[in-house]
Design a protein around this motif. Structure first.
Motif, mmCIF file in Angstrom:
data_model
loop_
_atom_site.group_PDB
_atom_site.id
_atom_site.type_symbol
_atom_site.label_atom_id
_atom_site.label_comp_id
_atom_site.label_asym_id
_atom_site.label_seq_id
_atom_site.Cartn_x
_atom_site.Cartn_y
_atom_site.Cartn_z
ATOM 1 N N GLY A 1 37.891 42.329 43.899
ATOM 2 C CA GLY A 1 37.321 43.094 44.992
ATOM 3 C C GLY A 1 38.280 44.096 45.599
ATOM 4 N N LEU A 2 39.541 44.098 45.174
ATOM 5 C CA LEU A 2 40.552 45.004 45.726
ATOM 6 C C LEU A 2 40.936 46.082 44.712
ATOM 7 C CD1 LEU A 2 42.642 42.264 47.564
ATOM 8 C CD2 LEU A 2 41.018 43.883 48.567
ATOM 9 N N SER A 3 41.520 45.664 43.601
ATOM 10 C CA SER A 3 41.743 46.612 42.491
ATOM 11 C C SER A 3 40.502 46.540 41.612
ATOM 12 C CB SER A 3 42.996 46.232 41.701
ATOM 13 O OG SER A 3 44.148 46.332 42.505
ATOM 14 N N THR A 4 39.457 47.172 42.069
ATOM 15 C CA THR A 4 38.141 47.027 41.456
ATOM 16 C C THR A 4 38.099 47.621 40.047
ATOM 17 O OG1 THR A 4 37.393 49.136 42.344
ATOM 18 C CG2 THR A 4 37.065 47.184 43.732
ATOM 19 N N PRO A 5 37.149 47.196 39.227
ATOM 20 C CA PRO A 5 37.010 47.784 37.894
ATOM 21 C C PRO A 5 36.893 49.307 37.930
ATOM 22 C CG PRO A 5 35.697 45.794 38.039
ATOM 23 C CD PRO A 5 36.223 46.052 39.426
ATOM 24 N N ALA A 6 36.247 49.843 38.953
ATOM 25 C CA ALA A 6 36.123 51.303 39.054
ATOM 26 C C ALA A 6 37.489 51.952 39.244
ATOM 27 C CB ALA A 6 35.194 51.662 40.214
ATOM 28 N N LYS A 7 38.342 51.344 40.063
ATOM 29 C CA LYS A 7 39.689 51.886 40.275
ATOM 30 C C LYS A 7 40.529 51.775 39.009
ATOM 31 C CE LYS A 7 39.772 50.852 45.246
ATOM 32 N NZ LYS A 7 40.403 50.035 46.310
ATOM 33 N N ILE A 8 40.387 50.676 38.295
ATOM 34 C CA ILE A 8 41.122 50.517 37.043
ATOM 35 C C ILE A 8 40.656 51.549 36.022
ATOM 36 C CG2 ILE A 8 41.655 48.971 35.134
ATOM 37 C CD1 ILE A 8 42.938 48.179 37.799
ATOM 38 N N ASP A 9 39.353 51.769 35.943
ATOM 39 C CA ASP A 9 38.824 52.780 35.021
ATOM 40 C C ASP A 9 39.378 54.169 35.365
ATOM 41 O OD1 ASP A 9 37.380 50.907 33.628
ATOM 42 O OD2 ASP A 9 35.475 51.327 34.644
ATOM 43 N N ALA A 10 39.456 54.454 36.646
ATOM 44 C CA ALA A 10 39.966 55.765 37.066
ATOM 45 C C ALA A 10 41.430 55.944 36.717
ATOM 46 C CB ALA A 10 39.765 55.932 38.573
ATOM 47 N N SER A 11 42.165 54.851 36.576
ATOM 48 C CA SER A 11 43.599 54.950 36.284
ATOM 49 C C SER A 11 43.881 55.353 34.839
ATOM 50 C CB SER A 11 44.293 53.619 36.598
ATOM 51 O OG SER A 11 43.958 52.616 35.653
ATOM 52 N N HIS A 12 42.876 55.304 33.983
ATOM 53 C CA HIS A 12 43.083 55.732 32.594
ATOM 54 C C HIS A 12 43.675 57.137 32.535
ATOM 55 C CE1 HIS A 12 40.554 52.294 31.645
ATOM 56 N NE2 HIS A 12 40.642 52.535 30.347
ATOM 57 N N ALA A 13 43.163 58.023 33.365
ATOM 58 C CA ALA A 13 43.605 59.416 33.330
ATOM 59 C C ALA A 13 45.041 59.591 33.801
ATOM 60 C CB ALA A 13 42.671 60.269 34.191
ATOM 61 N N ASP A 14 45.573 58.618 34.548
ATOM 62 C CA ASP A 14 46.929 58.728 35.078
ATOM 63 C C ASP A 14 47.972 58.058 34.203
ATOM 64 O OD1 ASP A 14 46.061 60.124 37.338
ATOM 65 O OD2 ASP A 14 45.645 58.267 38.438
ATOM 66 N N LEU A 15 47.547 57.484 33.080
ATOM 67 C CA LEU A 15 48.460 56.768 32.197
ATOM 68 C C LEU A 15 48.438 57.388 30.803
ATOM 69 C CD1 LEU A 15 47.562 53.139 33.320
ATOM 70 C CD2 LEU A 15 49.693 54.373 33.784
ATOM 71 N N PRO A 16 49.481 57.131 30.005
ATOM 72 C CA PRO A 16 49.505 57.680 28.638
ATOM 73 C C PRO A 16 48.257 57.291 27.845
ATOM 74 C CG PRO A 16 51.653 56.777 29.227
ATOM 75 C CD PRO A 16 50.705 56.388 30.330
ATOM 76 N N ALA A 17 47.902 58.115 26.892
ATOM 77 C CA ALA A 17 46.668 57.916 26.127
ATOM 78 C C ALA A 17 46.666 56.601 25.356
ATOM 79 C CB ALA A 17 46.466 59.084 25.158
ATOM 80 N N ASP A 18 47.863 56.092 25.003
ATOM 81 C CA ASP A 18 47.917 54.859 24.223
ATOM 82 C C ASP A 18 48.045 53.607 25.085
ATOM 83 O OD1 ASP A 18 50.469 55.292 25.135
ATOM 84 O OD2 ASP A 18 51.453 55.030 23.183
ATOM 85 N N ALA A 19 47.861 53.749 26.411
ATOM 86 C CA ALA A 19 47.924 52.581 27.297
ATOM 87 C C ALA A 19 46.841 51.577 26.915
ATOM 88 C CB ALA A 19 47.759 53.005 28.749
ATOM 89 N N GLN A 20 47.178 50.291 26.970
ATOM 90 C CA GLN A 20 46.240 49.230 26.630
ATOM 91 C C GLN A 20 45.602 48.679 27.903
ATOM 92 O OE1 GLN A 20 48.023 46.259 23.923
ATOM 93 N NE2 GLN A 20 49.770 47.657 23.745
ATOM 94 N N PHE A 21 44.318 48.382 27.822
ATOM 95 C CA PHE A 21 43.596 47.826 28.970
ATOM 96 C C PHE A 21 42.907 46.529 28.554
ATOM 97 C CE2 PHE A 21 44.245 52.156 30.146
ATOM 98 C CZ PHE A 21 44.317 52.166 31.527
ATOM 99 N N VAL A 22 43.217 45.467 29.303
ATOM 100 C CA VAL A 22 42.604 44.163 29.060
ATOM 101 C C VAL A 22 41.924 43.711 30.340
ATOM 102 C CG1 VAL A 22 43.026 41.725 28.543
ATOM 103 C CG2 VAL A 22 44.311 43.499 27.321
ATOM 104 N N GLN A 23 40.631 43.457 30.279
ATOM 105 C CA GLN A 23 39.907 42.963 31.450
ATOM 106 C C GLN A 23 39.570 41.485 31.252
ATOM 107 O OE1 GLN A 23 35.542 43.650 32.593
ATOM 108 N NE2 GLN A 23 36.580 45.151 33.909
ATOM 109 N N ILE A 24 39.957 40.675 32.237
ATOM 110 C CA ILE A 24 39.657 39.245 32.195
ATOM 111 C C ILE A 24 38.287 39.031 32.847
ATOM 112 C CG2 ILE A 24 40.459 36.937 32.768
ATOM 113 C CD1 ILE A 24 42.376 38.563 30.987
ATOM 114 N N ALA A 25 37.292 38.678 32.053
ATOM 115 C CA ALA A 25 35.936 38.505 32.565
ATOM 116 C C ALA A 25 35.884 37.367 33.578
ATOM 117 C CB ALA A 25 34.971 38.222 31.415
ATOM 118 N N GLY A 26 35.370 37.695 34.781
ATOM 119 C CA GLY A 26 35.198 36.690 35.817
ATOM 120 C C GLY A 26 36.391 36.482 36.724
ATOM 121 N N ALA A 27 37.511 37.142 36.448
ATOM 122 C CA ALA A 27 38.729 36.922 37.244
ATOM 123 C C ALA A 27 38.739 37.787 38.500
ATOM 124 C CB ALA A 27 39.966 37.218 36.409
#
Length: 328
Positions: A261-287
Motif C-alpha cells: 500500500g506504500l510502494s504500490t505496484p503503480a509506483k514500481i511500474d513507473a520506476s521502470h523508466a528511471d532504471l537501466p533497460a536491463d533492470a530485473q523486476f520481481v513481484q511477490i504475489a500477495g506480499a
C-alpha cells in the motif's frame, strides 16, 4: 499577552497570598507533562528499537525528558512575564510542541521474530552488532558483500531474517543503523562499510522503502569506483528518486509486493523508466510493504494475502539468486 500577577501584596502582618499562574504558565506545565508522556510511551512501546538503534534517537529522548521536566518546573514557578518574555514563551511552546510531535513520529518500528532469532551467531554465520551497524560474517565468505539501508524508522534488526540467507550463501552482509531512523542521514555509511571490509571486491547496495531510494544514490556514486565498486543494486519495495537510466551501470533488481500500500505496484511500474533497460523486476504475489522486514504492521500498508514466512522466503530467494549471479 500578560498574566495575572504572580503574587498579591498582603497587608501588614498577614501571610502572603498564594501565587496565581497565568495561561502561559499552565501551558508550560501541560507541555512538560506531554513531553514526559511521549518519552515514557516510546520507551514502553519501542524499547528494543531504542536500545538497539543508532544512539542519536536515544540521545533525543534523553534531551526531551530533561527539557520536559525543566519546562514543568518553569510552569509551576509561574514567574511574571512582560510582553517580550510572553512572546518568547509562546514561541518556545510552539517549538516545543513541534519537537514532541517529531519525537513521537520517529518512534522506531521494533524488530520482532523471526528477526530476533536470526541475530544469533552459529557455525555458519557470525552476527556482530554495534551502535551503527549489524554485520553478518559467513564462516566461508566470498568477495561479494551486501550493504543494506533499512526503511524509515525501522529497527535495523528487523531485516536480519530476510538477509541472513545471503550470509549463509557466503556473502558478508552489513545493515546500517541510521541516525534517527532516516536513511538520508546515513549517506556515508556505505563508504564506512567498504573501508571496514577491504576484502570485499564488489558490493551489492540494497535498501527497503526510503532506504532503497538512498541505496540507489550510493550505488550510482560507487558503480565506477576503481576499488570495491557497487556491482549491484537491489530495491526492496522501493524505487529511485530520480532518473538513473542513463548513469547507473550496475545490475539492478527490484523486488516488490502486489499488495503493497506504500510502494504500490503503480509506483514500481513507473520506476521502470528511471532504471537501466536491463533492470530485473520481481513481484511477490500477495506480499505487503511491511513483509520485507519483521516489524509488524505499518500504517497505510495493504493487506497481505500470503504469510510472512512465505513472503520472506520468496524475497530472500530472489535476492540470493541475484547476488549469487553477480558473485559467480
Amino acid at each position: 499577552m500578560t498574566e495575572i500577577p504572580a503574587t498579591v501584596e498582603p497587608a501588614s502582618g498577614e501571610a502572603p497570598t498564594p501565587r496565581r499562574r497565568g495561561v502561559l504558565s499552565w501551558l508550560l506545565v501541560l507541555l512538560g507533562v506531554a513531553g514526559v508522556i511521549v518519552v515514557a510511551w516510546v520507551c514502553l512501546t519501542a524499547w528494543g528499537g531504542v536500545v538497539h538503534g543508532h544512539p542519536a534517537y536515544a540521545v533525543l529522548l534523553g534531551v526531551t525528558a530533561v527539557a520536559s521536566v525543566l519546562t514543568v518546573v518553569a510552569g509551576v514557578r509561574g514567574r511574571r512575564r512582560g510582553a517580550w518574555r510572553a512572546t518568547v514563551t509562546i514561541i518556545a511552546i510552539v517549538l516545543g510542541a513541534g519537537w514532541l510531535a517529531a519525537t513521537a513520529w520517529m518512534r522506531p518500528h521494533t524488530a520482532v521474530e523471526p528477526a530476533l532469532a536470526a541475530m544469533a551467531s552459529d557455525a555458519r554465520v557470525t552476527v556482530a552488532e554495534s551502535a551503527t551497524e549489524i554485520v553478518m560474517t559467513p564462516a566461508d565468505a566470498d568477495t561479494t558483500a551486501v550493504f543494506f539501508q533499512p526503511g524509515a524508522f525501522v529497527d535495523a534488526r528487523a531485516y536480519a531474517a530476510v538477509l541472513r540467507p545471503l550470509a549463509e550463501a557466503g556473502h558478508p552482509v552489513i545493515i546500517a543503523k541510521q541516525p534517527l531512523g532516516i536513511a538520508f542521514l546515513a549517506l556515508g555509511a556505505f563508504d564506512e562499510a567498504r573501508s571496514r571490509l577491504p576484502e570485499a571486491t564488489g558490493w551489492v547496495v540494497a535498501g527497503h522503502s526510503l532506504g532503497g531510494t538512498v541505496a540507489a544514490i550510493e550505488a550510482d556514486g560507487a558503480d565506477a569506483a576503481s576499488t570495491a565498486p557497487a556491482v549491484g543494486l537491489m530495491f526492496f519495495a522501493s524505487y529511485p528518486a530520480s532518473d538513473l537510466s542513463g548513469s547507473l551501470t550496475t545490475a539492478v533488481l527490484s523486488i516488490s509486493g502486489s499488495n503493497d500500500g506504500l510502494s504500490t505496484p503503480a509506483k514500481i511500474d513507473a520506476s521502470h523508466a528511471d532504471l537501466p533497460a536491463d533492470a530485473q523486476f520481481v513481484q511477490i504475489a500477495g506480499a505487503s510493504h511491511a513483509q520485507f522486514g519483521s516489524y509488524g504492521a505499518q500504517a497505510g500498508d495493504g493487506t497481505p494475502t500470503i504469510s510472512d514466512d512465505e513472503a520472506r522466503a520468496q524475497i530472500s530467494a530472489a535476492a540470493r539468486d541475484f547476488v549469487d549471479a553477480l558473485a559467480g
